[in-house]
Design a protein around this motif. Structure first.
Motif, PDB file in Angstrom:
ATOM      1  N   ARG B  22       7.503   0.507  11.680  1.00  0.00           N
ATOM      2  CA  ARG B  22       6.670   0.354  10.500  1.00  0.00           C
ATOM      3  C   ARG B  22       7.388  -0.553   9.503  1.00  0.00           C
ATOM      4  N   PRO B  23       6.811  -0.797   8.343  1.00  0.00           N
ATOM      5  CA  PRO B  23       7.412  -1.777   7.434  1.00  0.00           C
ATOM      6  C   PRO B  23       8.851  -1.446   7.028  1.00  0.00           C
ATOM      7  N   LEU B  24       9.610  -2.506   6.842  1.00  0.00           N
ATOM      8  CA  LEU B  24      10.965  -2.373   6.317  1.00  0.00           C
ATOM      9  C   LEU B  24      10.961  -2.771   4.844  1.00  0.00           C
ATOM     10  N   VAL B  25      11.775  -2.100   4.105  1.00  0.00           N
ATOM     11  CA  VAL B  25      11.881  -2.343   2.666  1.00  0.00           C
ATOM     12  C   VAL B  25      13.333  -2.705   2.371  1.00  0.00           C
ATOM     13  N   SER B  26      13.530  -3.669   1.489  1.00  0.00           N
ATOM     14  CA  SER B  26      14.895  -4.060   1.119  1.00  0.00           C
ATOM     15  C   SER B  26      15.447  -3.095   0.078  1.00  0.00           C
ATOM     16  N   LEU B  27      16.755  -3.165  -0.103  1.00  0.00           N
ATOM     17  CA  LEU B  27      17.396  -2.305  -1.102  1.00  0.00           C
ATOM     18  C   LEU B  27      16.859  -2.616  -2.501  1.00  0.00           C
ATOM     19  N   GLY B  28      16.623  -3.897  -2.780  1.00  0.00           N
ATOM     20  CA  GLY B  28      16.070  -4.266  -4.087  1.00  0.00           C
ATOM     21  C   GLY B  28      14.673  -3.708  -4.292  1.00  0.00           C
ATOM     22  N   GLN B  29      13.845  -3.776  -3.265  1.00  0.00           N
ATOM     23  CA  GLN B  29      12.494  -3.202  -3.372  1.00  0.00           C
ATOM     24  C   GLN B  29      12.569  -1.684  -3.543  1.00  0.00           C
ATOM     25  N   LEU B  30      13.502  -1.062  -2.823  1.00  0.00           N
ATOM     26  CA  LEU B  30      13.624   0.403  -2.925  1.00  0.00           C
ATOM     27  C   LEU B  30      14.002   0.818  -4.350  1.00  0.00           C
ATOM     28  N   TRP B  31      14.875   0.039  -4.958  1.00  0.00           N
ATOM     29  CA  TRP B  31      15.251   0.348  -6.348  1.00  0.00           C
ATOM     30  C   TRP B  31      14.036   0.245  -7.266  1.00  0.00           C
ATOM     31  N   GLN B  32      13.215  -0.791  -7.060  1.00  0.00           N
ATOM     32  CA  GLN B  32      12.015  -0.927  -7.890  1.00  0.00           C
ATOM     33  C   GLN B  32      11.058   0.245  -7.681  1.00  0.00           C
ATOM     34  N   LEU B  33      10.942   0.710  -6.460  1.00  0.00           N
ATOM     35  CA  LEU B  33      10.116   1.895  -6.205  1.00  0.00           C
ATOM     36  C   LEU B  33      10.702   3.122  -6.912  1.00  0.00           C
ATOM     37  N   ALA B  34      12.022   3.258  -6.829  1.00  0.00           N
ATOM     38  CA  ALA B  34      12.680   4.422  -7.446  1.00  0.00           C
ATOM     39  C   ALA B  34      12.449   4.430  -8.954  1.00  0.00           C
ATOM     40  N   VAL B  35      12.565   3.277  -9.574  1.00  0.00           N
ATOM     41  CA  VAL B  35      12.365   3.196 -11.023  1.00  0.00           C
ATOM     42  C   VAL B  35      10.905   3.492 -11.370  1.00  0.00           C
ATOM     43  N   ALA B  36       9.978   2.880 -10.617  1.00  0.00           N
ATOM     44  CA  ALA B  36       8.557   3.074 -10.906  1.00  0.00           C
ATOM     45  C   ALA B  36       8.160   4.538 -10.775  1.00  0.00           C
ATOM     46  N   GLY B  62       5.715  -6.650  -3.652  1.00  0.00           N
ATOM     47  CA  GLY B  62       5.514  -7.326  -2.378  1.00  0.00           C
ATOM     48  C   GLY B  62       5.161  -6.426  -1.205  1.00  0.00           C
ATOM     49  N   LEU B  63       4.698  -5.204  -1.491  1.00  0.00           N
ATOM     50  CA  LEU B  63       4.334  -4.273  -0.420  1.00  0.00           C
ATOM     51  C   LEU B  63       2.809  -4.143  -0.415  1.00  0.00           C
ATOM     52  N   GLU B  64       2.161  -4.863   0.478  1.00  0.00           N
ATOM     53  CA  GLU B  64       0.698  -4.883   0.507  1.00  0.00           C
ATOM     54  C   GLU B  64       0.175  -4.596   1.914  1.00  0.00           C
ATOM     55  N   GLY B  65      -1.101  -4.274   1.972  1.00  0.00           N
ATOM     56  CA  GLY B  65      -1.722  -3.979   3.262  1.00  0.00           C
ATOM     57  C   GLY B  65      -2.050  -2.512   3.379  1.00  0.00           C
ATOM     58  N   PRO B  66      -2.780  -2.138   4.438  1.00  0.00           N
ATOM     59  CA  PRO B  66      -3.245  -0.749   4.568  1.00  0.00           C
ATOM     60  C   PRO B  66      -2.128   0.278   4.646  1.00  0.00           C
ATOM     61  N   PHE B  67      -0.952  -0.125   5.139  1.00  0.00           N
ATOM     62  CA  PHE B  67       0.153   0.841   5.222  1.00  0.00           C
ATOM     63  C   PHE B  67       0.486   1.400   3.841  1.00  0.00           C
ATOM     64  N   TRP B  68       0.357   0.546   2.834  1.00  0.00           N
ATOM     65  CA  TRP B  68       0.759   0.940   1.476  1.00  0.00           C
ATOM     66  C   TRP B  68      -0.421   1.426   0.645  1.00  0.00           C
ATOM     67  N   ASP B  69      -1.590   1.517   1.247  1.00  0.00           N
ATOM     68  CA  ASP B  69      -2.782   1.964   0.515  1.00  0.00           C
ATOM     69  C   ASP B  69      -2.874   3.489   0.590  1.00  0.00           C
ATOM     70  N   PRO B  70      -2.736   4.177  -0.560  1.00  0.00           N
ATOM     71  CA  PRO B  70      -2.745   5.650  -0.507  1.00  0.00           C
ATOM     72  C   PRO B  70      -4.083   6.245  -0.102  1.00  0.00           C
ATOM     73  N   GLN B  71      -5.117   5.411  -0.047  1.00  0.00           N
ATOM     74  CA  GLN B  71      -6.432   5.921   0.360  1.00  0.00           C
ATOM     75  C   GLN B  71      -6.929   5.259   1.645  1.00  0.00           C
ATOM     76  N   SER B  72      -6.055   4.579   2.357  1.00  0.00           N
ATOM     77  CA  SER B  72      -6.469   3.920   3.582  1.00  0.00           C
ATOM     78  C   SER B  72      -6.884   4.944   4.638  1.00  0.00           C
ATOM     79  N   ASP B  73      -7.931   4.633   5.369  1.00  0.00           N
ATOM     80  CA  ASP B  73      -8.333   5.529   6.467  1.00  0.00           C
ATOM     81  C   ASP B  73      -7.885   4.956   7.816  1.00  0.00           C
TER      82      ASP B  73
END
Lengths: 146, 76
Positions: B22-36, B62-73
């Motif tokens: 499944r998708p990979l996330v960078s350390l920088g992106q993970l930090w942005q998620l943690a802060v958000a 930069g995380l887009e697509g159905p994987f990141w959609d909390p309401q994706s079916d």
């Protein structure tokens, strides 16, 4: 501030101060309520995806980003060591407490230790990637697995 | 969400576990998620982001697509 928010804050402030989850009695004393009232608030907080409880309904398994049980993701801040639920939450402990941290975790495949130094503006560069195995729509279907 | 030293080690782990990569996330992106997600967690006014807010947070880093959609079916 409503009662449930008070309970939530009492839980989080206790964890922040002690690096462990509080008992129901400790929360009840903090918010000046009965243990039963706290348990009822726990149930509502669970339904609202704020806390994750063990099957007894009284023991806190997760108060994200904090874990109520030992995990492979340890976060050192000052003289305290917290447990986080996952890689995301490991950085989340630093973000939640607004404090620099040392994250001690591991590569899930090689089992090599991964040590991150997290400053107030984020982690120092370190060769690693994070794999998200569960899609966002399913995170709360089994949040412990996620 | 697990740490790996490299994408190759993610591939090895997925094969060994028999799970899809499944998708990979960078350390920088993970930090942005943690802060958000967590920077206001100990505030009385903190609340979980709703689905639209989640999509906006993911898109911003930069995380887009159905994987990141909390309401994706598509992942039900």
């Amino acid at each position: 501030m409503d009662f449930d928010t008070g309970v939530k804050l009492a839980v989080y402030r206790h964890i922040a101060a002690t690096a462990r989850t509080p008992t129901v009695d400790e929360v009840a004393e903090s918010v000046r309520a009965t243990p039963r009232e706290v348990l009822e608030a726990y149930e509502r907080l669970y339904r609202n995806r704020v806390l994750v409880l063990e099957s007894d309904g009284a023991t806190i398994r997760m108060a994200p980003p904090f874990s109520g049980v030992e995990t492979q993701h340890r976060v050192r801040i000052g003289d305290k060591e917290y447990f986080a639920n996952c890689a995301w939450d490991a950085l989340g402990v630093s973000a939640a407490l607004h404090a620099p941290a040392e994250v001690l975790s591991r590569c899930e495949q090689s089992r090599e230790p991964i040590h991150l130094r997290v400053r107030e503006d984020g982690p120092d560069p370190e060769p690693c990637v994070i794999h998200f195995a569960v899609p966002a729509a399913l995170w709360w279907k089994d949040i412990v697995h996620t | 969400m697990l740490f790996f030293r490299s994408e190759e080690l993610v591939d090895d782990w997925c094969r060994a576990q028999g799970v899809p990569k499944r998708p990979l996330v960078s350390l920088g992106q993970l930090w942005q998620l943690a802060v958000a997600w967590y920077e206001s967690r100990l505030s009385p006014t903190a609340r979980r982001p709703g689905p639209d807010e989640m999509r906006a947070i993911f898109a911003r880093i930069g995380l887009e697509g159905p994987f990141w959609d909390p309401q994706s079916d598509r992942f039900g």
